[in-house]
Design an enzyme around this catalytic site. Structure first.
Site, mmCIF file in Angstrom:
data_model
loop_
_atom_site.group_PDB
_atom_site.id
_atom_site.type_symbol
_atom_site.label_atom_id
_atom_site.label_comp_id
_atom_site.label_asym_id
_atom_site.label_seq_id
_atom_site.Cartn_x
_atom_site.Cartn_y
_atom_site.Cartn_z
ATOM 1 C CG ASP A 1 -1.794 1.245 1.287
ATOM 2 O OD1 ASP A 1 -2.624 1.417 0.384
ATOM 3 O OD2 ASP A 1 -1.644 2.043 2.241
ATOM 4 C CD GLU B 1 -3.575 1.457 -3.044
ATOM 5 O OE1 GLU B 1 -4.677 1.946 -2.728
ATOM 6 O OE2 GLU B 1 -2.493 1.938 -2.701
ATOM 7 C CG ASP C 1 -1.434 3.954 5.556
ATOM 8 O OD1 ASP C 1 -2.404 4.223 4.828
ATOM 9 O OD2 ASP C 1 -0.706 4.818 6.083
#
Length: 408
Positions: free
Chosen positions: A191, A278, A361
């Protein structure tokens, strides 16, 4: 596996070579602009543009003409590749006109600027690597630094002027890339963020990679250099020195960021078989004025680019999670979706369904890892504590469709 790999070396040309490089850059720019104007004029006159073959024939005549005979004094491959670049620009424009998605603008005339380049081809051993030097067409042997790293079959060389007095050559080679041995760890979720550049988890442990913020940390020096440049008279010797100093600061920022990203992506590829990230869209994210500078400084797009090509080189797998996947909002333990976590100010939250407390996170990294495994056809039933959990139910839980795209 055979791959194309570029090796960047610093060039130290003498006065005559420097003059010839600058003339070649100018000639390549002249050819590009001349034939862009010709193609535009031909289309206005007849409704049909010129083909690459027609412009190539005209280039030969242009070099033979007395008023432009100086074109024959520079590297012929640089001029020919300038025509190819123009042809590519036209093709990219017409391709995106017919397709949906991000558009490419109509080819534009090139201005004289600092960061120019030209490309020359390898043929008949015209490019050679020596000890502390590199042989290039028309230039001959040029002193270099870093040429000892070059390996494989040379395809072409791009000579680039970074700023006045600083030249580099990017040597593209065909090299054999061996697969890495099996990674010590199976899968990771990554992340990315602004405070921490990346939070990496293997499903149990977390590793926080601090964001070095190279641009922000150099902002004071940059502003001072920009102010000095603005006070100089354009075209003067002092203006040139101030411009070079500013360019050096920018170049140092880029080099530091690239070094950080290369080390991080290489360590991830060496350590994990599957890497979940992502599917970021930095261009859209930079529309937020408060975050635009921090996002640009972080270099997320370059991070993903490096991760993907290194994974492809070394036989790893990258799974990119959809930008619509709510990685921060989902409780990793039970799958409950908490819409309040959309607020970026919420850094920790407690799941109202199971009572588990999450770091924003770290929880996102765990969810990204799980989604990456689902995309790879591997079910993940371990929670952050190593215990087994049942699959999430419908409603607020995880949706059943696949949110990830595989990059092999």
């Amino acid at each position: 596996m055979i791959r194309n790999k570029a090796f960047v070396v610093r060039l130290y040309p003498n006065a005559a070579q420097t003059e010839l490089i600058n003339r070649t850059l100018g000639s390549a720019r002249f050819v590009y602009n001349h034939f862009l104007a010709r193609r535009i004029a031909a289309y206005k006159e007849s409704g049909k543009g010129l083909t690459y073959g027609q412009t190539s024939s005209e280039l030969t005549l242009l070099k033979q003409a007395e008023e432009t005979s100086w074109l024959s004094e520079v590297d012929k491959f640089a001029l020919q590749n300038s025509l190819k670049n123009l042809e590519t620009a036209y093709k990219n424009f017409f391709r995106t006109v017919k397709q949906s998605g991000k558009k490419v603008g109509f080819p534009r005339f090139r201005k004289k600027r600092t960061g120019e380049s030209y490309r020359t081809q390898f043929t008949n051993n015209n490019i050679q690597i020596g000890e502390g030097r590199l042989k290039l067409p028309k230039l001959g042997w040029v002193k270099t630094k870093g040429q000892q790293d070059i390996q494989g079959k040379i395809l072409n060389v791009t000579v680039r002027r970074i700023h006045e007095g600083h030249y580099e050559a990017s040597v593209l080679c065909e090299v054999e890339i061996p697969y890495l041995p099996a990674a010590p760890k199976f899968a990771a979720g990554v992340d990315v963020g602004i405070k921490d550049f990346a939070i990496v988890t293997d499903g149990v442990r977390f590793k926080h990679e601090q964001n070095p913020k190279y641009y922000r940390s150099t902002l004071k020096r940059l502003r001072k250099a920009q102010q000095t440049l603005s006070r100089r008279k354009k075209g003067s010797a002092r203006y040139g020195k101030a411009k070079t100093k500013l360019a050096r600061i920018h170049k140092r920022i880029v080099n530091k960021r690239q070094d950080f990203l290369h080390k991080l992506t290489t360590s991830l590829v060496r350590e994990y078989e599957i890497i979940g990230t992502e599917h970021l869209k930095p261009d859209n994210m930079r529309k937020n004025r408060r975050l635009a500078l921090s996002i640009s400084d972080a270099g997320w797009g370059e991070f993903i680019r490096q991760l993907e090509y290194k994974a492809a080189w070394y036989g790893r797998l990258v799974s990119k999670v959809s930008p619509y996947f709510p990685s921060s909002q989902l409780c990793h333990d039970c799958g409950f979706k908490n819409p309040e976590v959309k607020n970026l100010a919420v850094r920790t939250w407690t799941c109202p369904n199971c009572g588990e407390t999450h770091d924003r996170d770290e929880n996102a990294a765990l969810n990204i890892r799980r989604e990456a495994l689902v995309a790879a056809g591997i079910s993940d039933t371990l929670n952050a504590h190593g215990g087994y959990v049942r699959p999430a139910s419908a409603g607020n839980g995880l949706r059943s469709e696949n949110h990830a795209t595989l990059v092999v």
